[in-house]
Design an enzyme around this catalytic site. Structure first.
Site, PDB file in Angstrom:
ATOM      1  N   LYS A  20       1.241  -1.433   0.053  1.00 31.13           N
ATOM      2  CA  LYS A  20      -0.485  -0.497   0.106  1.00 31.13           C
ATOM      3  C   LYS A  20       1.164   0.947   0.117  1.00 31.13           C
ATOM      4  O   LYS A  20       2.228   1.517   0.690  1.00 31.13           O
ATOM      5  CB  LYS A  20      -0.907   0.021   1.403  1.00 31.13           C
ATOM      6  CG  LYS A  20      -2.259  -1.097   1.491  1.00 31.13           C
ATOM      7  CD  LYS A  20      -3.221  -0.951   0.297  1.00 31.13           C
ATOM      8  CE  LYS A  20      -4.465  -1.787  -0.026  1.00 31.13           C
ATOM      9  NZ  LYS A  20      -5.142  -1.626   0.685  1.00 31.13           N
TER      10      LYS A  20
ATOM     11  N   ARG B 163      -4.194 -10.387   4.367  1.00 27.39           N
ATOM     12  CA  ARG B 163      -4.316 -10.618   1.975  1.00 27.39           C
ATOM     13  C   ARG B 163      -3.575  -9.389   1.821  1.00 27.39           C
ATOM     14  O   ARG B 163      -2.388  -8.998   2.582  1.00 27.39           O
ATOM     15  CB  ARG B 163      -5.891  -9.564   1.965  1.00 27.39           C
ATOM     16  CG  ARG B 163      -5.768  -9.458   0.508  1.00 27.39           C
ATOM     17  CD  ARG B 163      -6.951  -8.587   0.325  1.00 27.39           C
ATOM     18  NE  ARG B 163      -7.708  -8.632  -0.790  1.00 27.39           N
ATOM     19  CZ  ARG B 163      -7.300  -8.117  -2.235  1.00 27.39           C
ATOM     20  NH1 ARG B 163      -6.180  -6.815  -1.320  1.00 27.39           N
ATOM     21  NH2 ARG B 163      -7.073  -8.248  -2.878  1.00 27.39           N
TER      22      ARG B 163
END
Length: 285
Positions: free
Chosen positions: A230, A264
């Site tokens: 991210k 995840r």
């Protein structure tokens, strides 16, 4: 034509209400491997859009230790993603998802459209992953309830607001989602909460959520965290998505320490190794 009968996987395993407890039974978090069949996902857009490449990547994720394969055919990245129709999503999924299901590992369908999720469940997908937490498509909660499958409820916002108390916002969002779930008849033991790292949050808020993740214990539900590659990582150490494996692992280890039960990730082998080693070290205390 929409399929009407589920296609059984090649290797039968726990399904329905038995699936989630089985996934959460290990001493370290279950690992969900990301498979994007999209042209524009932030980290791997276009890499696996060809069915043969997608299937090869699914096999690699499984070999690397993935407990779940999460397939998405619409990018939901916060910056620059383009909405696609259900027809376009299905065109991308149809050549891929049934073959991935046949590999025998539980498949999660990452979609905010109940029509797409229904088709995927018909093909043998086992988990619904809704990035709008049952609050965008009114058909999603009744569908999940009728099928009796686990559902991942993710927190999201239309846009980030640095003045928002992000933990309070997440708690209010989940309370609404859980009310929707209860009214639809979704059993609480089939629900996973995802605080949505990077979605509708500033970079600082994403890190704050990870630091305060244990506050979600008040819901008494398993938590999934997806911090993989991210953008917030780059605010600490400037880097491109593929250069953020170290930062991803750091975030995921902290998430595991704070109680996350599913991680995840794009980088399954490295994440599995980190989680297993951390669990082994903690076991020596």
């Amino acid at each position: 034509m929409m399929a009407t009968k589920p296609i059984a996987s090649a290797a039968a395993g726990p399904t329905g209400r038995a699936l989630l407890p089985a996934l959460l039974s290990k001493p370290y978090p279950a690992v969900m491997g990301i498979l994007n069949v999209t042209p524009d996902s932030f980290s791997d857009g276009g890499q696996f859009i060809a069915p043969e490449l997608a299937l090869a990547q699914a096999r690699k994720l499984i070999a690397d230790g993935a407990d779940i394969i999460d397939i998405g055919a619409e990018s939901t990245r916060p910056y620059g993603s383009q909405p696609v129709s259900a027809d376009d999503e299905l065109k991308r999924l149809k050549p891929v998802l049934p073959d991935v299901v046949a590999l025998g590992v539980p498949v999660s369908i990452d979609s905010l459209k109940s029509e797409v999720v229904a088709w995927a469940l018909d093909q043998g997908a086992a988990i619904a992953n809704d990035v709008w937490g049952l609050q965008r498509d009114s058909g999603m909660a009744p569908l999940v309830a009728a099928r009796g499958v686990p559902v991942i409820i993710m927190h999201n916002r239309e846009q980030a607001d640095p003045t928002t108390d992000i933990m309070q916002d997440i708690a209010a969002f989940f309370t609404r989602s859980l009310d929707i779930a209860a009214r639809a008849g979704i059993s609480s033991d089939q629900i996973v909460l995802d605080p949505g790292i990077g979605f509708g949050k500033t970079h600082e808020q994403s890190m704050r959520v990870l630091a305060r993740l244990s506050e979600l214990d008040t819901f008494h539900l398993p938590v999934l965290v997806g911090a993989s590659r991210k953008r917030f990582i780059s605010t600490v150490v400037p880097s491109e998505p593929q250069e953020r494996i170290g930062g991803s692992i750091a975030a995921h280890l902290i998430a595991a320490q704070k109680g996350a039960r599913i991680i995840r990730t794009h980088d399954v082998a490295e994440t599995v190794q980190a989680l297993r080693v951390a669990a082994a070290i903690e076991g020596q205390q």
